[in-house]
Design a protein around this motif. Structure first.
Motif, PDB file in Angstrom:
ATOM      1  N   GLU A  34      25.213  18.975  47.991  1.00 53.98           N
ATOM      2  CA  GLU A  34      24.544  18.419  46.805  1.00 53.98           C
ATOM      3  C   GLU A  34      23.048  18.678  46.857  1.00 53.98           C
ATOM      4  O   GLU A  34      22.440  19.074  45.851  1.00 53.98           O
ATOM      5  N   ARG A  35      22.433  18.467  48.020  1.00 53.01           N
ATOM      6  CA  ARG A  35      20.981  18.713  48.151  1.00 53.01           C
ATOM      7  C   ARG A  35      20.651  20.179  47.867  1.00 53.01           C
ATOM      8  O   ARG A  35      19.687  20.488  47.169  1.00 53.01           O
ATOM      9  N   VAL A  36      21.451  21.078  48.404  1.00 53.01           N
ATOM     10  CA  VAL A  36      21.227  22.516  48.174  1.00 53.01           C
ATOM     11  C   VAL A  36      21.393  22.849  46.692  1.00 53.01           C
ATOM     12  O   VAL A  36      20.566  23.555  46.105  1.00 53.01           O
ATOM     13  N   GLN A  37      22.457  22.348  46.071  1.00 51.82           N
ATOM     14  CA  GLN A  37      22.702  22.628  44.654  1.00 51.82           C
ATOM     15  C   GLN A  37      21.559  22.104  43.783  1.00 51.82           C
ATOM     16  O   GLN A  37      21.118  22.787  42.859  1.00 51.82           O
ATOM     17  N   LEU A  38      21.076  20.899  44.062  1.00 49.29           N
ATOM     18  CA  LEU A  38      19.971  20.337  43.284  1.00 49.29           C
ATOM     19  C   LEU A  38      18.691  21.131  43.508  1.00 49.29           C
ATOM     20  O   LEU A  38      17.915  21.358  42.568  1.00 49.29           O
ATOM     21  N   ARG A  70      24.146  27.928  33.342  1.00 47.53           N
ATOM     22  CA  ARG A  70      25.421  27.279  33.053  1.00 47.53           C
ATOM     23  C   ARG A  70      26.108  26.867  34.354  1.00 47.53           C
ATOM     24  O   ARG A  70      26.615  25.756  34.487  1.00 47.53           O
ATOM     25  N   GLU A  71      26.119  27.775  35.337  1.00 49.60           N
ATOM     26  CA  GLU A  71      26.716  27.454  36.634  1.00 49.60           C
ATOM     27  C   GLU A  71      26.001  26.269  37.279  1.00 49.60           C
ATOM     28  O   GLU A  71      26.643  25.344  37.793  1.00 49.60           O
ATOM     29  N   SER A  72      24.683  26.296  37.248  1.00 45.56           N
ATOM     30  CA  SER A  72      23.898  25.237  37.857  1.00 45.56           C
ATOM     31  C   SER A  72      24.108  23.901  37.142  1.00 45.56           C
ATOM     32  O   SER A  72      24.246  22.863  37.787  1.00 45.56           O
ATOM     33  N   LEU A  73      24.134  23.934  35.820  1.00 51.65           N
ATOM     34  CA  LEU A  73      24.343  22.694  35.071  1.00 51.65           C
ATOM     35  C   LEU A  73      25.720  22.110  35.358  1.00 51.65           C
ATOM     36  O   LEU A  73      25.875  20.888  35.465  1.00 51.65           O
ATOM     37  N   THR A  74      26.706  22.955  35.539  1.00 52.82           N
ATOM     38  CA  THR A  74      28.046  22.491  35.899  1.00 52.82           C
ATOM     39  C   THR A  74      27.998  21.743  37.230  1.00 52.82           C
ATOM     40  O   THR A  74      28.579  20.663  37.379  1.00 52.82           O
TER      41      THR A  74
END
Length: 93
Positions: A34-38, A70-74
């Motif tokens: 989650e930290r990496v994705q954010l 779009r990928e990131s917002l998902t």
């Protein structure tokens, strides 16, 4: 034990859930993901600002940007849903 929506999909594209007390290896790994994705979403916003300010940006570049956003917002929506469920209280299984 509680149920947590994980920040990744299974091989078949379905949601993954973890049933645990929230202190195990997979829970810590999910926190890290989650930290990496954010962090990646934040960096992508910076790239988007730069590209949108560039009048020479091509339609292909903008389309590529839109796909990554779009990928990131998902991912960010999945994180928000997971955290919202945890804030609402434990769901017993």
């Amino acid at each position: 034990m509680t149920v947590r929506l994980l920040p990744w999909e299974g091989p078949d594209g379905k949601r993954c859930y973890l049933v645990s007390d929230g202190t195990g290896l997979v829970s810590r790994m999910a926190d890290t993901v989650e930290r990496v994705q954010l962090g990646m979403a934040d960096e992508l916003l910076g790239h988007a600002a730069d590209l949108l300010a560039d009048r020479r940006a091509t339609p292909e570049q903008l389309r590529f940007l839109l796909g990554r956003m779009r990928e990131s917002l998902t991912e960010v929506c999945r994180i928000a849903e997971s955290r919202g469920e945890r804030l609402a209280g434990p769901r017993r299984e």
